[in-house]
Design a protein around this motif. Structure first.
Motif, PDB file in Angstrom:
ATOM      1  N   SER A  37       0.951  -1.253   0.042  1.00 19.73           N
ATOM      2  CA  SER A  37      -0.261   0.020   0.063  1.00 19.73           C
ATOM      3  C   SER A  37       0.858   1.316   0.074  1.00 19.73           C
ATOM      4  N   GLN A  38       1.982   1.167   0.672  1.00 17.89           N
ATOM      5  CA  GLN A  38       2.986   2.589   0.790  1.00 17.89           C
ATOM      6  C   GLN A  38       3.421   2.672  -0.617  1.00 17.89           C
ATOM      7  N   TRP A  39       3.841   1.439  -1.238  1.00 13.98           N
ATOM      8  CA  TRP A  39       4.487   1.531  -2.850  1.00 13.98           C
ATOM      9  C   TRP A  39       3.513   2.082  -3.735  1.00 13.98           C
ATOM     10  N   GLY A  40       1.944   1.779  -3.317  1.00 12.79           N
ATOM     11  CA  GLY A  40       1.119   2.390  -3.992  1.00 12.79           C
ATOM     12  C   GLY A  40       0.963   3.986  -4.114  1.00 12.79           C
ATOM     13  N   VAL A  41       1.060   4.365  -2.531  1.00 12.08           N
ATOM     14  CA  VAL A  41       1.065   5.609  -2.423  1.00 12.08           C
ATOM     15  C   VAL A  41       2.037   6.491  -3.038  1.00 12.08           C
ATOM     16  N   ILE A  42       3.409   5.844  -3.064  1.00 13.04           N
ATOM     17  CA  ILE A  42       4.568   6.628  -3.603  1.00 13.04           C
ATOM     18  C   ILE A  42       4.300   6.687  -5.060  1.00 13.04           C
ATOM     19  N   VAL A  43       3.812   5.679  -5.845  1.00 11.59           N
ATOM     20  CA  VAL A  43       3.706   5.835  -7.129  1.00 11.59           C
ATOM     21  C   VAL A  43       2.564   6.938  -7.420  1.00 11.59           C
ATOM     22  N   CYS A  44       1.495   6.733  -6.600  1.00 11.49           N
ATOM     23  CA  CYS A  44       0.578   7.903  -6.914  1.00 11.49           C
ATOM     24  C   CYS A  44       0.905   9.263  -6.899  1.00 11.49           C
ATOM     25  N   MET A  45       1.799   9.576  -5.556  1.00  9.04           N
ATOM     26  CA  MET A  45       2.105  10.874  -5.492  1.00  9.04           C
ATOM     27  C   MET A  45       3.393  11.334  -6.399  1.00  9.04           C
ATOM     28  N   CYS A  46       3.883  10.347  -6.986  1.00  9.34           N
ATOM     29  CA  CYS A  46       5.032  10.883  -7.960  1.00  9.34           C
ATOM     30  C   CYS A  46       4.015  11.074  -9.338  1.00  9.34           C
ATOM     31  N   TRP A  47       3.023  10.291  -9.751  1.00  9.16           N
ATOM     32  CA  TRP A  47       2.404  10.558 -10.755  1.00  9.16           C
ATOM     33  C   TRP A  47       1.779  11.939 -10.924  1.00  9.16           C
ATOM     34  N   PHE A  48       0.914  12.139  -9.596  1.00  9.28           N
ATOM     35  CA  PHE A  48       0.443  13.668  -9.519  1.00  9.28           C
ATOM     36  C   PHE A  48       1.246  14.667  -9.674  1.00  9.28           C
ATOM     37  N   SER A  49       2.401  14.372  -9.090  1.00  6.18           N
ATOM     38  CA  SER A  49       3.702  15.536  -9.151  1.00  6.18           C
ATOM     39  C   SER A  49       3.950  15.847 -10.386  1.00  6.18           C
ATOM     40  N   MET A  50       4.174  14.562 -11.021  1.00  9.39           N
ATOM     41  CA  MET A  50       4.650  14.922 -12.792  1.00  9.39           C
ATOM     42  C   MET A  50       3.392  15.413 -13.200  1.00  9.39           C
ATOM     43  N   GLY A  51       2.090  14.972 -13.307  1.00 15.69           N
ATOM     44  CA  GLY A  51       1.017  15.388 -14.023  1.00 15.69           C
ATOM     45  C   GLY A  51       0.760  16.987 -13.857  1.00 15.69           C
ATOM     46  N   CYS A  52       0.860  17.290 -12.486  1.00 16.60           N
ATOM     47  CA  CYS A  52       0.462  18.629 -12.134  1.00 16.60           C
ATOM     48  C   CYS A  52       1.408  19.830 -12.967  1.00 16.60           C
ATOM     49  N   PHE A  53       2.679  19.447 -12.787  1.00 17.90           N
ATOM     50  CA  PHE A  53       3.537  20.361 -13.364  1.00 17.90           C
ATOM     51  C   PHE A  53       3.846  20.123 -14.944  1.00 17.90           C
ATOM     52  N   PHE A  54       3.327  19.024 -15.372  1.00 20.80           N
ATOM     53  CA  PHE A  54       3.252  18.915 -16.855  1.00 20.80           C
ATOM     54  C   PHE A  54       2.164  19.718 -17.433  1.00 20.80           C
ATOM     55  N   ILE A  55       0.951  19.741 -16.723  1.00 21.52           N
ATOM     56  CA  ILE A  55      -0.091  20.713 -17.210  1.00 21.52           C
ATOM     57  C   ILE A  55       0.163  22.105 -17.057  1.00 21.52           C
ATOM     58  N   LEU A  56       0.921  22.451 -15.846  1.00 20.60           N
ATOM     59  CA  LEU A  56       0.914  23.811 -15.556  1.00 20.60           C
ATOM     60  C   LEU A  56       2.074  24.382 -16.402  1.00 20.60           C
ATOM     61  N   GLY A  57       3.230  23.686 -16.699  1.00 22.32           N
ATOM     62  CA  GLY A  57       4.163  24.157 -17.614  1.00 22.32           C
ATOM     63  C   GLY A  57       3.751  24.427 -18.898  1.00 22.32           C
ATOM     64  N   SER A  58       2.986  23.206 -19.367  1.00 24.82           N
ATOM     65  CA  SER A  58       2.532  23.373 -20.814  1.00 24.82           C
ATOM     66  C   SER A  58       1.797  24.562 -21.107  1.00 24.82           C
ATOM     67  N   TRP A  59       0.809  24.988 -20.202  1.00 21.08           N
ATOM     68  CA  TRP A  59      -0.014  25.990 -20.378  1.00 21.08           C
ATOM     69  C   TRP A  59       0.743  27.363 -20.481  1.00 21.08           C
ATOM     70  N   GLU A  60       1.398  27.609 -19.140  1.00 20.80           N
ATOM     71  CA  GLU A  60       2.433  28.677 -19.145  1.00 20.80           C
ATOM     72  C   GLU A  60       3.313  28.976 -20.462  1.00 20.80           C
ATOM     73  N   ALA A  61       3.964  27.778 -21.068  1.00 24.66           N
ATOM     74  CA  ALA A  61       4.579  27.787 -22.240  1.00 24.66           C
ATOM     75  C   ALA A  61       3.605  28.145 -23.362  1.00 24.66           C
ATOM     76  N   GLY A  62       2.714  27.539 -23.471  1.00 27.52           N
ATOM     77  CA  GLY A  62       1.605  27.659 -24.623  1.00 27.52           C
ATOM     78  C   GLY A  62       0.859  28.831 -24.808  1.00 27.52           C
ATOM     79  N   LEU A  63       0.419  29.454 -23.498  1.00 31.28           N
ATOM     80  CA  LEU A  63      -0.312  30.501 -23.632  1.00 31.28           C
ATOM     81  C   LEU A  63       0.129  31.609 -24.677  1.00 31.28           C
ATOM     82  N   PRO A  64       1.432  32.268 -24.346  1.00 24.40           N
ATOM     83  CA  PRO A  64       1.714  33.198 -25.143  1.00 24.40           C
ATOM     84  C   PRO A  64       1.850  32.569 -26.615  1.00 24.40           C
ATOM     85  N   VAL A  65       2.055  31.573 -27.009  1.00 21.72           N
ATOM     86  CA  VAL A  65       2.312  30.991 -28.471  1.00 21.72           C
ATOM     87  C   VAL A  65       0.721  31.151 -28.894  1.00 21.72           C
TER      88      VAL A  65
END
Length: 477
Positions: free
Chosen positions: A284-312
Motif C-alpha cells: 500500500s505504501q508503494w502504491g501511495v509513492i507511485v500515486c504521489m509521483c504521478w500526480f507530481s509529474m502530471g500537475c507540473f506537466f499541465i502547468l508548464g504546458s499552459w504557461e509555455a503555450g499561452l503566449p504562443v
C-alpha cells in the motif's frame, strides 16, 4: 542568561504554542524565511522569460518549439546536478545540510541569468539555451526547499502540509510575478544592446540573486549536527543513592555503564541497510509513492504546458493577437486571482485531509481542461473564456501539488525523507521539462491533441487515486 533567552525564543518559534508536542515543531523563523524567499526567487526566475522567450528565440533564429525547450531545459540539468550534490551530501561534513546547495544555487543562478542576457549582444541562439542550462543547476534547490519543509529534524508531522502550502504560495507568486515582470521589462525597448526587452529579465534576476546571496549568508542557520556521541554521567549519578559506592570498583562490574558498551551511533532503524528498509515498505505504501509521483509529474506537466503555450496560442489566435507584454499580463492575472485561494489553503491545510485537498485540486483543474476543450471545439474562445479555463487549471493543479511530498513524509519512516524528496522532485522535473516542450508545440500539434493528452494524464491519476483512497489517509496539518 543570553543562551536561556535564545533557547526560549527558539522554542516559541519551533513549537508554536505546542511546546510538549513534537508534531507541531517548526524551524527557526529566519531560516524558514530564507528558504521560502529562495523558493520565490527560483520560481520567478523560471517564469520571467515565459512571456518573451518566444520572440527572443525568433530574433536569434529559433522557433516556438525551441522556445519551449529553453523554458523547460533547466529542469533536465537540475535533475543531473542533484546526483553529485546528493552524493556530496552523504559525506559527514554535508550530511542532511542545506547551506552548500544554497550557495551553489545562488552562484549558478547569477551566472546562468548573465549568460541568458548576453546572448543578444553575441547574437548566438544557443547561448540562451546554455544560460538556462546553467540556471538549471540553481533550480536543484527546489528539492532542498521541499525537503526542508518535511525534514523531521525541524518540522513536526502536523506542520508539513502547512509549510508545503507556503511553498505553493511562492509557486503561485512566481507564476504571477515572473510573466508580469518579463512582459513589463519587454516594454523597456531595444535602444540598448545590453539592457533591453529581451535581456533585462536576465540582468534583473542576476542582481536579485546577488543581493539575496549576501542576506542568506548572514541570516540562514542550517540544521544542527546529529549527535555523534553520548556524554557519560558519573556513576554516582546513575546508581541509586541508598546503595554503597566503592570508588575503587572496577568498571567491568558495571558493563552497562562501561564506555565500550555505550553506543556512539543512533539506534535502529538508522543503522539498518537500505535493503532492510526497503523490505519494510508495504504494498500500500508503494502504491501511495507511485500515486504521489504521478500526480507530481502530471500537475507540473499541465502547468508548464499552459504557461509555455499561452503566449504562443494567444499570438496565433486573430481575436487575441497577443504581444509578449499582453501574454505576460494574462498569465499574471490568473496568478493574482488564484492567490487569495492559495492563501486560504494555507489556513485550511491544518484542518483538511491531504487526500481531500488532492481530490479537490485535481477535479478543479480537470474542469478547466474540459471547458477549454468544449469551447475550442465550438470556436468560442475569447479573452474571458480563456481566462476562466486558465484560472481553473492554475488554481486546481497548484493546490494539488501541495500534498504530494507532505503526504509521503507522513506515511513513510523519517529516514526516507531524503529519498521521497528526490522521487517527488524528479517527478516535478519530468513534468516541467516535457510540459514546457509540449506547450511550445501546442499550436503545431493541434489544441485538441494538446488538451487531450493532459486529460488522459489526469484520468490515470484518478484511477490511482480512487483505488488507493483508504491508503492515502494521513494526519492533517
Amino acid at each position: 542568561m543570553l543562551r536561556l533567552l535564545q533557547r526560549r525564543s527558539h522554542l516559541r518559534w519551533s513549537t508554536e504554542g505546542h511546546a510538549d508536542n513534537p508534531d507541531f515543531k517548526l524551524p527557526r523563523m529566519a531560516s524558514l524565511v530564507t528558504i521560502t524567499a529562495m523558493n520565490l526567487l527560483l520560481q520567478t526566475s523560471f517564469f520571467i522569460i515565459v512571456s518573451s522567450s518566444n520572440k527572443y528565440a525568433e530574433y536569434l533564429g529559433g522557433d516556438a518549439t525551441f522556445s519551449g525547450i529553453v523554458i523547460g531545459i533547466p529542469t533536465v540539468f537540475s535533475g543531473l546536478s542533484l546526483i553529485p550534490m546528493t552524493r556530496l551530501g552523504l559525506t559527514r561534513l554535508y550530511s542532511g545540510k542545506y547551506t552548500m546547495p544554497l550557495h551553489v544555487s545562488c552562484a549558478a543562478a547569477i551566472l546562468g541569468n548573465i549568460l541568458y542576457a548576453v546572448a543578444y549582444r553575441a547574437n548566438f541562439l544557443y547561448l540562451i539555451l546554455i544560460g538556462r542550462c546553467v540556471t538549471g543547476v540553481a533550480f536543484s534547490m527546489f528539492m532542498y526547499c521541499k525537503r526542508y519543509c518535511t525534514d523531521p529534524r525541524i518540522v513536526g508531522i502536523r506542520r508539513r502540509t502547512t509549510l508545503a502550502s507556503c511553498q505553493v504560495i511562492c509557486q503561485g507568486l512566481g507564476m504571477t510575478l515572473g510573466p508580469f515582470a518579463g512582459g513589463l521589462l519587454y516594454k523597456v525597448g531595444f535602444a540598448n544592446s545590453i539592457f533591453n526587452g529581451y535581456t533585462s529579465p536576465g540582468w534583473v534576476m542576476a542582481g536579485l540573486f546577488a543581493v539575496f546571496w549576501v542576506c542568506a549568508a548572514i541570516w540562514f542557520e542550517d540544521v544542527p549536527d546529529e549527535p555523534q556521541s553520548i556524554e557519560l554521567q558519573p556513576i554516582s549519578d546513575l546508581l541509586p543513592t541508598h546503595l554503597p559506592i566503592d570508588k575503587h570498583a572496577d568498571m567491568a562490574e558495571f558493563p552497562v555503564l562501561a564506555p565500550s558498551a555505550v553506543s556512539t551511533r543512533p539506534a535502529s532503524p538508522v543503522n539498518e541497510t537500505f535493503r532492510e528498509q526497503l523490505s519494510q515498505i508495504t504494498r500500500s505504501q508503494w502504491g501511495v509513492i507511485v500515486c504521489m509521483c504521478w500526480f507530481s509529474m502530471g500537475c507540473f506537466f499541465i502547468l508548464g504546458s499552459w504557461e509555455a503555450g499561452l503566449p504562443v496560442f494567444g499570438a496565433s489566435v486573430p481575436q487575441l493577437n497577443w504581444s509578449p507584454y499582453a501574454a505576460g499580463n494574462f498569465i499574471a492575472l490568473g496568478g493574482i486571482t488564484c492567490f487569495p485561494f492559495l492563501l486560504a489553503n494555507l489556513l485550511l491545510a491544518r484542518r483538511i485531509q491531504d487526500r481531500k485537498l488532492l481530490a479537490f485540486g485535481s477535479f478543479l483543474g480537470l474542469a478547466g481542461l474540459l471547458i477549454f476543450l468544449s469551447l475550442f471545439a465550438a470556436s468560442k474562445i475569447n479573452y474571458g473564456s480563456l481566462f476562466a479555463c486558465w484560472w481553473s487549471v492554475a488554481l486546481g493543479f497548484n493546490l494539488a501539488t501541495t500534498v504530494t511530498l507532505s503526504l509521503l513524509s507522513k506515511q513513510l519512516p523519517p529516514e526516507w525523507n531524503s529519498r521521497t524528496s528526490l522521487a517527488i522532485q524528479y517527478s516535478n522535473y519530468t513534468g516541467r521539462v516535457t510540459g514546457a516542450i509540449w506547450g511550445g508545440s501546442g499550436v503545431s500539434v493541434g489544441m485538441k491533441n494538446f488538451v487531450g493528452l493532459e486529460i488522459a494524464i489526469v484520468g490515470i491519476g484518478a484511477v490511482l487515486f480512487t483505488s488507493l483512497w483508504r491508503d492515502l489517509k494521513a494526519k492533517t496539518g
